[in-house]
Design a protein around this motif. Structure first.
Motif, PDB file in Angstrom:
ATOM      1  N   ASP A  91      37.342  78.829  36.953  1.00  0.00           N
ATOM      2  CA  ASP A  91      36.822  77.465  37.051  1.00  0.00           C
ATOM      3  C   ASP A  91      37.135  76.599  35.843  1.00  0.00           C
ATOM      4  OD1 ASP A  91      35.169  77.721  39.607  1.00  0.00           O
ATOM      5  OD2 ASP A  91      34.417  79.392  38.420  1.00  0.00           O
ATOM      6  N   ALA A  92      37.468  77.209  34.704  1.00  0.00           N
ATOM      7  CA  ALA A  92      37.809  76.457  33.497  1.00  0.00           C
ATOM      8  C   ALA A  92      38.491  77.399  32.520  1.00  0.00           C
ATOM      9  CB  ALA A  92      36.571  75.832  32.850  1.00  0.00           C
ATOM     10  N   VAL A  93      39.190  76.809  31.554  1.00  0.00           N
ATOM     11  CA  VAL A  93      39.912  77.587  30.535  1.00  0.00           C
ATOM     12  C   VAL A  93      39.475  77.103  29.161  1.00  0.00           C
ATOM     13  CG1 VAL A  93      42.167  78.089  29.509  1.00  0.00           C
ATOM     14  CG2 VAL A  93      41.909  78.040  31.991  1.00  0.00           C
ATOM     15  N   ILE A  94      39.221  78.050  28.271  1.00  0.00           N
ATOM     16  CA  ILE A  94      38.908  77.744  26.880  1.00  0.00           C
ATOM     17  C   ILE A  94      40.038  78.264  26.001  1.00  0.00           C
ATOM     18  CG2 ILE A  94      37.360  78.268  24.943  1.00  0.00           C
ATOM     19  CD1 ILE A  94      35.108  78.413  27.072  1.00  0.00           C
ATOM     20  N   GLN A  95      40.623  77.386  25.205  1.00  0.00           N
ATOM     21  CA  GLN A  95      41.635  77.786  24.235  1.00  0.00           C
ATOM     22  C   GLN A  95      40.928  78.084  22.926  1.00  0.00           C
ATOM     23  OE1 GLN A  95      45.605  75.865  23.825  1.00  0.00           O
ATOM     24  NE2 GLN A  95      44.916  75.348  21.767  1.00  0.00           N
ATOM     25  N   ALA A  96      40.898  79.373  22.553  1.00  0.00           N
ATOM     26  CA  ALA A  96      40.084  79.823  21.416  1.00  0.00           C
ATOM     27  C   ALA A  96      40.891  79.925  20.133  1.00  0.00           C
ATOM     28  CB  ALA A  96      39.427  81.161  21.747  1.00  0.00           C
ATOM     29  N   GLY A  97      41.511  78.820  19.741  1.00  0.00           N
ATOM     30  CA  GLY A  97      42.222  78.747  18.472  1.00  0.00           C
ATOM     31  C   GLY A  97      41.869  77.449  17.778  1.00  0.00           C
ATOM     32  N   TYR A  98      41.507  77.502  16.507  1.00  0.00           N
ATOM     33  CA  TYR A  98      41.031  76.308  15.813  1.00  0.00           C
ATOM     34  C   TYR A  98      42.201  75.553  15.181  1.00  0.00           C
ATOM     35  CZ  TYR A  98      36.946  73.703  14.356  1.00  0.00           C
ATOM     36  OH  TYR A  98      35.973  72.741  14.243  1.00  0.00           O
ATOM     37  N   GLY A  99      42.424  74.343  15.655  1.00  0.00           N
ATOM     38  CA  GLY A  99      43.502  73.517  15.119  1.00  0.00           C
ATOM     39  C   GLY A  99      44.862  73.837  15.690  1.00  0.00           C
ATOM     40  N   GLU A 100      44.887  74.594  16.789  1.00  0.00           N
ATOM     41  CA  GLU A 100      46.180  75.034  17.338  1.00  0.00           C
ATOM     42  C   GLU A 100      46.723  74.068  18.386  1.00  0.00           C
ATOM     43  OE1 GLU A 100      47.247  77.233  15.549  1.00  0.00           O
ATOM     44  OE2 GLU A 100      45.424  78.115  14.774  1.00  0.00           O
ATOM     45  N   HIS A 101      48.025  74.131  18.581  1.00  0.00           N
ATOM     46  CA  HIS A 101      48.690  73.330  19.603  1.00  0.00           C
ATOM     47  C   HIS A 101      48.494  73.953  20.991  1.00  0.00           C
ATOM     48  CE1 HIS A 101      50.881  72.585  15.798  1.00  0.00           C
ATOM     49  NE2 HIS A 101      51.001  71.346  16.271  1.00  0.00           N
ATOM     50  N   GLY A 102      48.734  73.168  22.037  1.00  0.00           N
ATOM     51  CA  GLY A 102      48.811  73.741  23.378  1.00  0.00           C
ATOM     52  C   GLY A 102      47.822  73.213  24.395  1.00  0.00           C
ATOM     53  N   ARG A 103      46.727  72.627  23.955  1.00  0.00           N
ATOM     54  CA  ARG A 103      45.723  72.158  24.918  1.00  0.00           C
ATOM     55  C   ARG A 103      46.323  71.166  25.919  1.00  0.00           C
ATOM     56  NH1 ARG A 103      44.264  66.957  25.096  1.00  0.00           N
ATOM     57  NH2 ARG A 103      43.589  66.886  22.921  1.00  0.00           N
ATOM     58  N   GLU A 104      47.178  70.282  25.449  1.00  0.00           N
ATOM     59  CA  GLU A 104      47.747  69.267  26.329  1.00  0.00           C
ATOM     60  C   GLU A 104      48.624  69.874  27.423  1.00  0.00           C
ATOM     61  OE1 GLU A 104      47.372  67.492  22.146  1.00  0.00           O
ATOM     62  OE2 GLU A 104      48.011  69.379  23.053  1.00  0.00           O
ATOM     63  N   GLY A 105      49.389  70.912  27.056  1.00  0.00           N
ATOM     64  CA  GLY A 105      50.226  71.585  28.052  1.00  0.00           C
ATOM     65  C   GLY A 105      49.392  72.254  29.129  1.00  0.00           C
ATOM     66  N   LEU A 106      48.304  72.898  28.713  1.00  0.00           N
ATOM     67  CA  LEU A 106      47.401  73.513  29.684  1.00  0.00           C
ATOM     68  C   LEU A 106      46.827  72.460  30.624  1.00  0.00           C
ATOM     69  CD1 LEU A 106      45.406  76.026  27.455  1.00  0.00           C
ATOM     70  CD2 LEU A 106      46.865  76.635  29.396  1.00  0.00           C
ATOM     71  N   GLN A 107      46.488  71.304  30.093  1.00  0.00           N
ATOM     72  CA  GLN A 107      45.915  70.260  30.937  1.00  0.00           C
ATOM     73  C   GLN A 107      46.916  69.738  31.957  1.00  0.00           C
ATOM     74  OE1 GLN A 107      44.147  67.876  27.595  1.00  0.00           O
ATOM     75  NE2 GLN A 107      42.368  67.873  28.922  1.00  0.00           N
ATOM     76  N   GLU A 108      48.202  69.784  31.629  1.00  0.00           N
ATOM     77  CA  GLU A 108      49.216  69.367  32.597  1.00  0.00           C
ATOM     78  C   GLU A 108      49.354  70.356  33.747  1.00  0.00           C
ATOM     79  OE1 GLU A 108      53.070  68.533  31.108  1.00  0.00           O
ATOM     80  OE2 GLU A 108      52.441  66.812  29.909  1.00  0.00           O
ATOM     81  N   ILE A 109      49.310  71.649  33.442  1.00  0.00           N
ATOM     82  CA  ILE A 109      49.634  72.642  34.469  1.00  0.00           C
ATOM     83  C   ILE A 109      48.422  73.136  35.248  1.00  0.00           C
ATOM     84  CG2 ILE A 109      51.663  73.405  33.180  1.00  0.00           C
ATOM     85  CD1 ILE A 109      50.111  75.919  32.378  1.00  0.00           C
ATOM     86  N   PRO A 162      50.971  66.494  36.369  1.00  0.00           N
ATOM     87  CA  PRO A 162      51.711  67.763  36.436  1.00  0.00           C
ATOM     88  C   PRO A 162      53.171  67.580  36.016  1.00  0.00           C
ATOM     89  CG  PRO A 162      50.398  67.444  38.416  1.00  0.00           C
ATOM     90  CD  PRO A 162      50.344  66.149  37.649  1.00  0.00           C
ATOM     91  N   PRO A 163      53.786  68.601  35.433  1.00  0.00           N
ATOM     92  CA  PRO A 163      55.206  68.515  35.065  1.00  0.00           C
ATOM     93  C   PRO A 163      56.076  68.213  36.286  1.00  0.00           C
ATOM     94  CG  PRO A 163      54.195  70.476  34.124  1.00  0.00           C
ATOM     95  CD  PRO A 163      53.197  69.907  35.080  1.00  0.00           C
ATOM     96  N   ARG A 164      57.094  67.423  36.097  1.00  0.00           N
ATOM     97  CA  ARG A 164      58.019  67.121  37.195  1.00  0.00           C
ATOM     98  C   ARG A 164      58.816  68.362  37.565  1.00  0.00           C
ATOM     99  NH1 ARG A 164      61.895  62.576  35.840  1.00  0.00           N
ATOM    100  NH2 ARG A 164      62.278  62.723  38.088  1.00  0.00           N
ATOM    101  N   PRO A 165      59.081  68.575  38.838  1.00  0.00           N
ATOM    102  CA  PRO A 165      59.889  69.734  39.253  1.00  0.00           C
ATOM    103  C   PRO A 165      61.294  69.659  38.657  1.00  0.00           C
ATOM    104  CG  PRO A 165      58.767  68.738  41.137  1.00  0.00           C
ATOM    105  CD  PRO A 165      58.612  67.788  39.990  1.00  0.00           C
TER     106      PRO A 165
END
Length: 246
Positions: free
Chosen positions: A69-87, A227-230
């Motif tokens: 139902d949801a995803v938690i990215q457990a890294g402080y100050g790390e990159h990647g949240r935006e990519g997860l939100q796209e996919i 979402p990312p373009r095909p």
């Protein structure tokens, strides 16, 4: 409700600690599923490792076969949240932003206590990008490597607590955020020394994620996180599966 809590490094024992802290604060009926990336560094302490971790976390989530139902990215100050939100079509919560936003409900200013000094600019950048920097009094480094949190817990607690005290006394912070997923479970000891509210990013992220799910809210897809373009990807994705995933 099922929440995926994804460690950004490949140290299984740290994933277990993060998962235990998440489970300890979750509401009845919430299932916590800790995930460890299949590739990447044993600890994430710089830009190269952070960008690599961002890819590894996305692939760990993509490879998970069950519902969630949801995803938690457990890294402080790390990159990647935006990519997860796209996919993804479910809420994505980063512990950096969850901790800082929670802290702002509790005091006029907050400080973050993290590990090595080289992590400070990454955290400052993430807070600025999220619009959470204005009320940040300081980001302080304890001088610990991430893995020191497990190698010598007593020394780690002392170093973190000392910087938290300085944040309150010197920087005038009214709230302290623990700036590493591996610091989960230390909040009570820091509260005892500082006398101010202490926010654990993993705990804050769990409660934020639960609230979003209950409200039926998720990421807007009309623009930034569409979402990312095909298209064709050369030699991608890598043929690996995250640890613990069949």
């Amino acid at each position: 409700m099922r929440l995926l809590v994804v460690n950004v490094n490949t140290t299984e024992s740290m994933t277990q600690t993060i998962g235990e802290q998440a489970a300890a604060v979750s509401a009845p009926g919430t299932e916590i599923v800790p995930l460890t990336p299949a590739f990447g560094a044993e600890s994430v302490e710089g830009n190269y490792e952070s960008h690599l971790a961002a890819v590894a976390v996305m692939e760990a989530v993509r490879a998970y076969r069950g519902p969630y139902d949801a995803v938690i990215q457990a890294g402080y100050g790390e990159h990647g949240r935006e990519g997860l939100q796209e996919i993804l079509d479910v809420p994505v919560v980063d512990i950096t932003e969850a901790a800082a936003s929670t802290a702002q409900f509790l005091g006029r200013s907050y400080s973050v206590v993290t590990t090595l000094d080289r992590a400070v600019p990454l955290i400052e950048d993430r807070l600025a990008l999220a619009g959470l920097a204005a009320r940040c009094a300081s980001v302080r480094a304890s001088g610990l490597a991430v893995l020191d949190l497990e190698r010598d817990p007593a020394a780690a607690v002392e170093a973190i607590t000392e910087e938290a005290v300085r944040a309150v006394e010197q920087d005038r912070a009214e709230v302290v955020c623990l700036g590493c997923g591996g610091m989960s479970g230390l909040a009570e000891r820091v509260v005892a020394r500082t006398g101010v509210p202490v926010v654990d990013g993993v705990a804050a992220a769990v409660t934020v994620a639960e609230s979003l799910v209950r409200l039926g809210l998720t990421t807007s897809k009309v623009r930034t996180y569409a979402p990312p373009r095909p298209k064709r990807f050369l030699s991608w994705p890598p043929q690996v599966a995250p640890a613990g995933i069949a």
